[in-house]
Every structure is written in C-alpha cells, then in structure tokens.
Scaffold this active site. Structure first.
Site, PDB file in Angstrom:
ATOM      1  N   SER A   9       0.781  -1.025  -0.074  1.00  0.00           N
ATOM      2  CA  SER A   9       0.172  -0.027  -0.129  1.00  0.00           C
ATOM      3  C   SER A   9       0.803   1.222  -0.047  1.00  0.00           C
ATOM      4  CB  SER A   9      -0.930   0.164   1.282  1.00  0.00           C
ATOM      5  OG  SER A   9      -1.530   1.413   1.264  1.00  0.00           O
ATOM      6  N   HIS A  34      -1.080  -1.104  -4.486  1.00  0.00           N
ATOM      7  CA  HIS A  34      -2.529  -0.809  -3.839  1.00  0.00           C
ATOM      8  C   HIS A  34      -2.596   0.785  -3.451  1.00  0.00           C
ATOM      9  CE1 HIS A  34      -6.171  -1.562  -1.350  1.00  0.00           C
ATOM     10  NE2 HIS A  34      -5.735  -0.924  -0.558  1.00  0.00           N
ATOM     11  N   ASP A  36      -4.744   3.835  -1.928  1.00  0.00           N
ATOM     12  CA  ASP A  36      -5.656   4.272  -1.004  1.00  0.00           C
ATOM     13  C   ASP A  36      -6.188   5.731  -1.404  1.00  0.00           C
ATOM     14  OD1 ASP A  36      -6.188   1.678   0.702  1.00  0.00           O
ATOM     15  OD2 ASP A  36      -4.242   2.199   1.378  1.00  0.00           O
ATOM     16  N   MET A  38      -8.709   8.566  -0.093  1.00  0.00           N
ATOM     17  CA  MET A  38      -9.541   9.072   0.893  1.00  0.00           C
ATOM     18  C   MET A  38     -10.075  10.682   0.838  1.00  0.00           C
ATOM     19  SD  MET A  38      -7.233   7.368   3.767  1.00  0.00           S
ATOM     20  CE  MET A  38      -6.815   5.975   3.933  1.00  0.00           C
ATOM     21  N   HIS A  67      -8.117   1.846  -4.226  1.00  0.00           N
ATOM     22  CA  HIS A  67      -9.253   1.340  -3.223  1.00  0.00           C
ATOM     23  C   HIS A  67      -9.770   2.708  -2.752  1.00  0.00           C
ATOM     24  CE1 HIS A  67      -9.724   0.358   1.458  1.00  0.00           C
ATOM     25  NE2 HIS A  67     -10.852   0.486   0.741  1.00  0.00           N
ATOM     26  N   MET A  69     -12.050   5.177  -1.042  1.00  0.00           N
ATOM     27  CA  MET A  69     -12.797   5.193   0.474  1.00  0.00           C
ATOM     28  C   MET A  69     -13.196   6.673   0.345  1.00  0.00           C
ATOM     29  SD  MET A  69      -9.871   3.469   2.674  1.00  0.00           S
ATOM     30  CE  MET A  69      -8.612   3.525   1.405  1.00  0.00           C
ATOM     31  N   MET A 138     -11.728  -5.589   4.921  1.00  0.00           N
ATOM     32  CA  MET A 138     -11.283  -4.507   5.752  1.00  0.00           C
ATOM     33  C   MET A 138     -10.879  -5.176   7.171  1.00  0.00           C
ATOM     34  SD  MET A 138     -10.445  -2.029   3.997  1.00  0.00           S
ATOM     35  CE  MET A 138      -9.410  -1.153   5.152  1.00  0.00           C
ATOM     36  N   ASP A 176      -7.100  -6.167   3.634  1.00  0.00           N
ATOM     37  CA  ASP A 176      -6.825  -4.742   3.869  1.00  0.00           C
ATOM     38  C   ASP A 176      -6.629  -4.505   5.404  1.00  0.00           C
ATOM     39  OD1 ASP A 176      -5.608  -2.449   3.406  1.00  0.00           O
ATOM     40  OD2 ASP A 176      -7.303  -1.866   2.180  1.00  0.00           O
TER      41      ASP A 176
HETATM   42  C1  DX5 Z   1      -6.604   1.617   5.461  1.00  0.00           C
HETATM   43  C2  DX5 Z   1      -5.897   1.490   4.067  1.00  0.00           C
HETATM   44  C3  DX5 Z   1      -5.021   0.485   3.953  1.00  0.00           C
HETATM   45  C4  DX5 Z   1      -3.862   0.647   4.657  1.00  0.00           C
HETATM   46  C5  DX5 Z   1      -3.276  -0.453   5.202  1.00  0.00           C
HETATM   47  O1  DX5 Z   1      -7.666   2.498   5.270  1.00  0.00           O
HETATM   48  O2  DX5 Z   1      -7.164   0.822   3.014  1.00  0.00           O
HETATM   49  O3  DX5 Z   1      -4.854  -0.226   2.542  1.00  0.00           O
HETATM   50  O4  DX5 Z   1      -2.975   1.593   3.748  1.00  0.00           O
HETATM   51  O5  DX5 Z   1      -2.226  -0.320   6.012  1.00  0.00           O
HETATM   52  P1  DX5 Z   1      -1.505  -1.073   7.076  1.00  0.00           P
HETATM   53  O6  DX5 Z   1      -0.851  -2.300   6.176  1.00  0.00           O
HETATM   54  O7  DX5 Z   1      -0.529  -0.035   7.655  1.00  0.00           O
HETATM   55  O8  DX5 Z   1      -2.481  -1.525   7.903  1.00  0.00           O
HETATM   56 ZN    ZN Z   2      -6.656   0.196   1.150  1.00  0.00          ZN
END
Ligand code: DX5
Ligand code: ZN
Length: 219
Positions: A9, A34, A36, A38, A67, A69, A138, A176
C-alpha cells in the site's frame, strides 16, 4: 487462484521519495500497487488524489489497484479508468446502487471490487457475488495505516469463501489492514488471495526483502 498476491500500500510510502518507492515495488516480488484514496468524508482522513496517482501510474509497471474510501464513487469511475487503474474497489457502505456501480466500473474496462468495513457482514454480497471481481475485507477500520489487525477477519474470509464456492463465482478475496508475517499464512489458509501490506512493508528495514519474505511464506 492458487498463486497468492502481495499488494504493497502506497499510503505508507515516503511521499518525498515517491518515485524511489514505486521503483522499489517495480523491482520487488510484489504483484500489485494498492492505492488508497480517501476523501475526508467517508473516512476521517484525506490521502492523495489524481495528480499523485497520475505520477504513480506513469512509473509503475504492475497491476494498479485503487481502493476508494470516498462517498458517491460513481462520480470518478471514468477518471480512474483514464488514469490506468486495473482494479477499482468501492465501499459497500458508500454505494446506494451497488449493482449499477459495478456495471459502470466494468463498462470502463476495469475489474470491479467491493470493500467491506469490519462491521459489514459478508452475507450482504450473496446477491451480487457473480458480478464482483474482488472483495476487499477490511481487517482494520479504513482511514489510516498502521492499525492492528481485527481477529474476526478470519471467520469473515471463510464465510465469504463459502459464498464464492457455492455460487461458482471467480471472485478473489483481498485483505486490507494490519497484515504482517504473523497473520499472512492463516489468512491464505482461510481463503485469501491478495494481501495488502502498508506499514509492515514500508516501515521495515529492507522493504524489498520484507516483500520477498511474504511471498516465500505463501509460496
Ligand atoms: C486503510 C487502507 C489500507 C492501509 C493498510 O484505510 O485501506 O490499505 O494502507 O495499511 P497497513 O498495512 O499499515 O494496515
Ligand atoms: Zn486500502
């Protein structure tokens, strides 16, 4: 799918040295990137947006897995397709018309993923499982890297695997949040196909070796 995949990620990367970290993943045994995204509304954090993703995509040589969010993800499906995403994952909790959203993602040529928050029961996907390419379970509450793994995840993975098998679906299962060498094997045994790892990879002394270590574990 017998081959298990590792998706570092980028959230945990060094944003001051992003190209270096992207090249590290390119040259490692990792399978996917990956990404993320947000929005500060669906989750209480803001990560990065289109200009950063465009730069990552221009250097990355592996599958791009976004991903989202964010609320109302339909607004950006086309944009993420144009940015070159291979997988686009939306949250179950953010989609009023999930089936329509999945069709829209596929119409843009991407694989369609659905992410479930820790409180969301996997049985809610029974009626759409044949339309879903990837389910992201998740294993932490979304919004931040570096949180600890929620143990209930194993039973969710097993239940989801049953639903996939029962429906003869080809959906793959991604995990994840809080993934490390301590839970990777057990997750795969429960039915996981893709493991996302952020801080475990990037906060380690040698991220390339850490990725290799995870791959070896699952080989
Ligand atoms: C959290 C993200 C994850 C995050 C995982 O909201 O969706 O992808 O980057 O990070 P670690 O592996 O540090 O939990
Ligand atoms: Zn993620």
């Amino acid at each position: 799918m017998s081959k298990k995949l590792i998706a570092p990620s980028i959230l945990a990367a060094d944003f001051g040295n992003l190209q270096r970290d992207v090249e590290m993943i390119n040259n490692s045994k990792a399978d996917w990137f990956h990404l993320d995204v947000m929005d500060g509304v669906f989750v209480p954090n803001i990560s990065f947006g289109m200009p950063i993703i465009k730069n990552i995509a221009s250097h990355a040589t592996k599958t791009l897995d976004a991903h989202l969010m964010i609320v109302d993800p339909d607004r950006y499906i086309k944009t993420f397709a144009e940015l070159g995403m291979n997988y686009l994952t939306v949250h179950y909790e953010a989609c009023t018309h999930l089936h329509r959203t999945l069709q829209a993602i596929k119409a843009e040529g991407m694989k369609a993923g659905v992410a479930l928050n820790p409180h969301t029961n996997v049985s809610l996907l029974e009626d759409t499982i044949n339309d879903i390419d990837l389910v992201c379970i998740m294993s932490v509450n979304p919004g931040f890297g570096g949180q600890s793994f929620i143990e209930n995840t194993y039973s969710k993975v097993r239940k989801l695997k049953e639903i996939i098998t029962k429906n003869n679906a080809s959906t793959i299962i991604q995990i994840d949040g809080g993934v490390t060498n301590k839970n990777a094997q057990q997750l795969v045994d429960a039915g996981a196909d893709v493991l996302v790892a952020g801080s475990y990879v990037f906060r380690s002394e040698n991220p390339t070796e850490t990725i290799q270590g995870l791959k070896d574990l699952l080989a």
